[in-house]
Design an enzyme around this catalytic site. Structure first.
Site, PDB file in Angstrom:
ATOM      1  N   THR A 104      53.551 -24.616  48.534  1.00  0.00           N
ATOM      2  CA  THR A 104      54.468 -24.009  47.562  1.00  0.00           C
ATOM      3  C   THR A 104      53.788 -22.803  46.936  1.00  0.00           C
ATOM      4  O   THR A 104      52.576 -22.776  46.767  1.00  0.00           O
ATOM      5  CB  THR A 104      54.855 -24.973  46.426  1.00  0.00           C
ATOM      6  OG1 THR A 104      53.655 -25.379  45.784  1.00  0.00           O
ATOM      7  CG2 THR A 104      55.602 -26.165  46.938  1.00  0.00           C
TER       8      THR A 104
ATOM      9  N   LYS B 160      62.761 -20.211  23.505  1.00  0.00           N
ATOM     10  CA  LYS B 160      63.120 -21.067  22.371  1.00  0.00           C
ATOM     11  C   LYS B 160      63.239 -20.218  21.116  1.00  0.00           C
ATOM     12  O   LYS B 160      62.252 -19.758  20.576  1.00  0.00           O
ATOM     13  CB  LYS B 160      62.060 -22.150  22.187  1.00  0.00           C
ATOM     14  CG  LYS B 160      62.543 -23.470  22.686  1.00  0.00           C
ATOM     15  CD  LYS B 160      61.684 -24.610  22.225  1.00  0.00           C
ATOM     16  CE  LYS B 160      62.368 -25.905  22.639  1.00  0.00           C
ATOM     17  NZ  LYS B 160      61.471 -27.033  22.621  1.00  0.00           N
TER      18      LYS B 160
ATOM     19  N   GLU C 236      59.683 -28.535  48.097  1.00  0.00           N
ATOM     20  CA  GLU C 236      59.464 -29.987  48.012  1.00  0.00           C
ATOM     21  C   GLU C 236      60.670 -30.788  48.485  1.00  0.00           C
ATOM     22  O   GLU C 236      60.605 -32.006  48.621  1.00  0.00           O
ATOM     23  CB  GLU C 236      59.170 -30.378  46.551  1.00  0.00           C
ATOM     24  CG  GLU C 236      57.810 -29.961  46.040  1.00  0.00           C
ATOM     25  CD  GLU C 236      57.775 -28.548  45.470  1.00  0.00           C
ATOM     26  OE1 GLU C 236      58.658 -27.740  45.809  1.00  0.00           O
ATOM     27  OE2 GLU C 236      56.853 -28.259  44.686  1.00  0.00           O
TER      28      GLU C 236
ATOM     29  N   TRP D  52      67.520 -23.394  22.763  1.00  0.00           N
ATOM     30  CA  TRP D  52      67.173 -22.785  24.040  1.00  0.00           C
ATOM     31  C   TRP D  52      68.127 -21.644  24.415  1.00  0.00           C
ATOM     32  O   TRP D  52      69.339 -21.786  24.317  1.00  0.00           O
ATOM     33  CB  TRP D  52      67.230 -23.834  25.156  1.00  0.00           C
ATOM     34  CG  TRP D  52      66.060 -24.764  25.152  1.00  0.00           C
ATOM     35  CD1 TRP D  52      65.018 -24.761  24.269  1.00  0.00           C
ATOM     36  CD2 TRP D  52      65.811 -25.828  26.067  1.00  0.00           C
ATOM     37  NE1 TRP D  52      64.143 -25.761  24.577  1.00  0.00           N
ATOM     38  CE2 TRP D  52      64.588 -26.440  25.669  1.00  0.00           C
ATOM     39  CE3 TRP D  52      66.475 -26.333  27.177  1.00  0.00           C
ATOM     40  CZ2 TRP D  52      64.041 -27.523  26.353  1.00  0.00           C
ATOM     41  CZ3 TRP D  52      65.932 -27.406  27.867  1.00  0.00           C
ATOM     42  CH2 TRP D  52      64.723 -27.998  27.458  1.00  0.00           C
TER      43      TRP D  52
HETATM   44  P1  AMP Z   1      60.609 -22.587  46.387  1.00  0.00           P
HETATM   45  O1  AMP Z   1      59.997 -23.911  46.525  1.00  0.00           O
HETATM   46  O2  AMP Z   1      59.636 -21.471  46.508  1.00  0.00           O
HETATM   47  O3  AMP Z   1      61.785 -22.410  47.274  1.00  0.00           O
HETATM   48  O4  AMP Z   1      61.140 -22.456  44.895  1.00  0.00           O
HETATM   49  C1  AMP Z   1      62.033 -23.407  44.353  1.00  0.00           C
HETATM   50  C2  AMP Z   1      62.528 -22.919  43.024  1.00  0.00           C
HETATM   51  O5  AMP Z   1      63.293 -21.719  43.188  1.00  0.00           O
HETATM   52  C3  AMP Z   1      63.464 -23.864  42.333  1.00  0.00           C
HETATM   53  O6  AMP Z   1      62.793 -24.901  41.657  1.00  0.00           O
HETATM   54  C4  AMP Z   1      64.220 -22.939  41.399  1.00  0.00           C
HETATM   55  O7  AMP Z   1      63.481 -22.660  40.228  1.00  0.00           O
HETATM   56  C5  AMP Z   1      64.316 -21.663  42.210  1.00  0.00           C
HETATM   57  N1  AMP Z   1      65.625 -21.588  42.870  1.00  0.00           N
HETATM   58  C6  AMP Z   1      65.933 -21.901  44.139  1.00  0.00           C
HETATM   59  N2  AMP Z   1      67.236 -21.680  44.386  1.00  0.00           N
HETATM   60  C7  AMP Z   1      67.783 -21.233  43.230  1.00  0.00           C
HETATM   61  C8  AMP Z   1      69.104 -20.860  42.818  1.00  0.00           C
HETATM   62  N3  AMP Z   1      70.133 -20.862  43.659  1.00  0.00           N
HETATM   63  N4  AMP Z   1      69.268 -20.486  41.537  1.00  0.00           N
HETATM   64  C9  AMP Z   1      68.242 -20.463  40.660  1.00  0.00           C
HETATM   65  N5  AMP Z   1      66.991 -20.799  40.990  1.00  0.00           N
HETATM   66  C10 AMP Z   1      66.753 -21.190  42.259  1.00  0.00           C
END
Ligand code: AMP
Length: 548
Positions: A185, A440, A331, A445
């Protein structure tokens, strides 16, 4: 009493076998790193994956060994997906956009035995090759004619290597819970952590992707895979497309608006997927080429960051394409939710429909979702309460590779996504923030994502980021940082005026700052830690009023 059905293991090799047998002449198209368009088929990928499997065996790779890739979306990378995992080895897709010391860290952490590398990334590996303790050899993903001079030790040429092998190979059978691939990640803090997928989770996830209310990919589709093969398995498409025999189109390293547009048109692409940044580049290209049409494009899957409402609307108005807003994470294999209208919403007017599409969608079968407060108590699904978004299911990790980060799920297997979200009565989920990014103000929020999305609706705004800045009265207040569209004349007051009618008064940013570019992570997300660092001493104009 156990059921009496056959316990055939769910293995990744079965996907390519199926595609090669039943969709053998379906095309796999690549804009190669060397330049020209390359045309292949599932039958050919199936044969070459087997040649590769024979080559890997000859090179001494053993069951469970990790094999790294530093590569773009190409037919060769696709073949490696199957040749490696199908043989019982673990495919480790390295994100080449990570900092060099992070790349070195994860290759060592994964203990990769062999690394496949595209021409573009050879110099990157040359700089750290002597620090890669477990790597015994490198395979450059090109043909003999394009082999570069390199200081990398034990180098092979991909085409020469597999060209010397037979395409007869019996995929081994083993336990479906065996590890199949590894993806780190792109955490914005600390070292990256490895998510280790299994054959079972990958095949189940492919069924999920194919479902009509997820992405609904079928053999009628031509799919342009813009999301990188090195990012969360390209959202599972390399596997799901083989499961249903969809045509695949890979853009290689040419991710600019012009090339993406040409592939969409020439390959009659019906479905594409990628992060919002890519589509912004396509829109810029469309701005320079008025009247541009994409007649075949029906669906665009947008995820990775929130799909701005204005983007969903433009795809609808200008290109007649429906956006499927998806959310997930590395994940989670990675898909968690997908945005489709419910039957009862089909007759709403288009603006109302787009409002619904701007949310992140509903849980896909196989993904448990709930929101909880700081004490872990479940919050109501009323579309208003927002809390920590928790997930569980057969395609969701229960631990990082080598136990990094310790215990990451609770006693009932719930995993905290780090996202803050609402869930409504119909199950539509809306991300309001990352828990670390939430602002905040006076104990309440404010959603930075909502503010960013609204700001992106302003015609002069190319990109927007909102962060919390220290405030003497409210502890934190929002600051909007904007990149203007090329040639646009926009002032701070224009933006604030635009937002006034669109967000609650107390959500209005206390200031707007214009910058040339915003910092991004290796997967294209806004790097808010860096932005907060850059603006840590920023004094909001409202701070002095409050101090008086
Ligand atoms: P990754 O593991 O790099 O794909 O990142 C995952 C994270 O990307 C998630 O926990 C979100 O914070 C963000 N994310 C993924 N898809 C979206 C979406 N459609 N809208 C907002 N945030 C997203």
């Amino acid at each position: 009493m156990r059921g009496l059905m056959q316990e055939t293991p769910l293995l990744i090799s079965s996907l390519i076998d199926y595609a090669a047998t039943y969709h053998g002449d379906t095309e796999i198209i690549t804009r190669t790193v060397e330049g020209p368009i390359h045309r292949s088929t599932y039958a050919e990928v199936g044969r070459r994956a087997k040649q590769l499997a024979n080559a890997l065996k000859r090179l001494g790779v053993e069951f469970g060994d990790r094999v790294g890739t530093l590569a773009w979306n190409t037919h060769r990378h696709f073949e490696i997906y199957y040749g490696v995992s199908g043989s019982g080895f673990v495919l480790h897709t390295v994100n080449p956009r990570l900092f060099p010391d992070q790349i070195e860290y994860i290759i060592n952490h994964a203990e990769d035995k062999l690394v496949f590398v595209d021409l573009t990334f050879v110099p990157l590996l040359e700089r750290c090759a002597d620090k890669l303790k477990t790597v015994q050899g490198f395979v450059i993903m090109t043909d003999a004619e394009h082999m570069p001079k390199t200081t990398l030790p034990n180098v092979h040429c991909y085409e020469t290597l597999i060209g010397a092998e037979s395409d007869v190979f019996a995929w081994p059978t083993f336990d479906e819970n065996t590890a199949s691939s590894l993806c780190y990640t792109s955490g914005t803090t600390g070292n990256p952590k490895g998510v280790l997928y299994s054959h079972r989770s990958t095949v189940i996830h492919s069924f999920m992707v194919c479902m009509g209310d997820t992405i609904g990919v079928t053999s009628h589709d031509s799919v342009l895979v813009v999301v990188p093969l090195f990012h969360a398995n390209a959202w599972g498409m390399p596997y799901a497309a083989a499961m249903c025999g969809a045509k695949l189109v890979f853009p290689g390293q040419a991710m600019d608006g012009k090339n993406i547009c040409e592939l969409l048109q020439n390959e009659k692409v019906t479905l594409s997927m990628g992060v919002p940044t890519v589509w912004l580049m396509l829109f810029q290209y469309a701005d320079q080429n008025p009247g541009l049409k994409l007649p075949d494009l029906g669906r665009v899957v947008i995820g990775g960051s929130a799909a701005p409402r204005a983007m969903i609307k433009r795809f609808h108005d200008d290109f007649g394409a429906r956006v499927i807003h998806a959310w997930g994470m590395t994940e989670m294999s990675p898909i968690g939710t997908a945005g489709h209208l419910l039957r009862k919403q089909m007759d709403l007017d288009i603006e109302q429909q787009i409002d619904i599409q701007a949310r992140q969608g509903r849980a896909v079968y196989g993904v448990g979702l709930k929101i909880v407060d700081d004490d872990g108590k479940e919050l109501p699904r009323d579309g208003k309460a927002f809390g920590h978004l928790m997930v569980r299911g057969p395609c969701i990790t229960r631990s990082y590779f080598k136990g990094e980060g310790g215990q990451i799920v609770d006693a009932d297997n719930w995993f905290d996504t780090g996202d803050i979200a609402t869930l409504d009565g119909d199950g539509f989920m809306q991300i309001t923030d990352r828990s670390k990014d939430v602002i905040k103000s006076g104990g309440e929020w404010i959603s930075s994502i909502d503010l960013e999305n609204e700001a992106l609706g302003h015609p002069g705004v190319q990109e927007a980021a909102v962060i919390g800045v220290t405030h003497p009265k409210w502890q934190e207040r929002p600051l909007l940082v904007v990149v203007k569209k090329k040639g646009a004349e926009v002032s701070r007051d224009d933006v604030l005026k635009y937002l006034e009618s669109r967000v609650a008064k107390w959500w209005l940013p206390d200031d707007v700052v214009f910058v040339d570019e915003l910092p991004h992570t290796a997967t294209g997300k806004l790097l808010k830690t860096k932005l907060r660092q850059d603006f840590k001493d920023y004094r909001l104009p409202t701070a002095s009023d409050a101090a008086e």
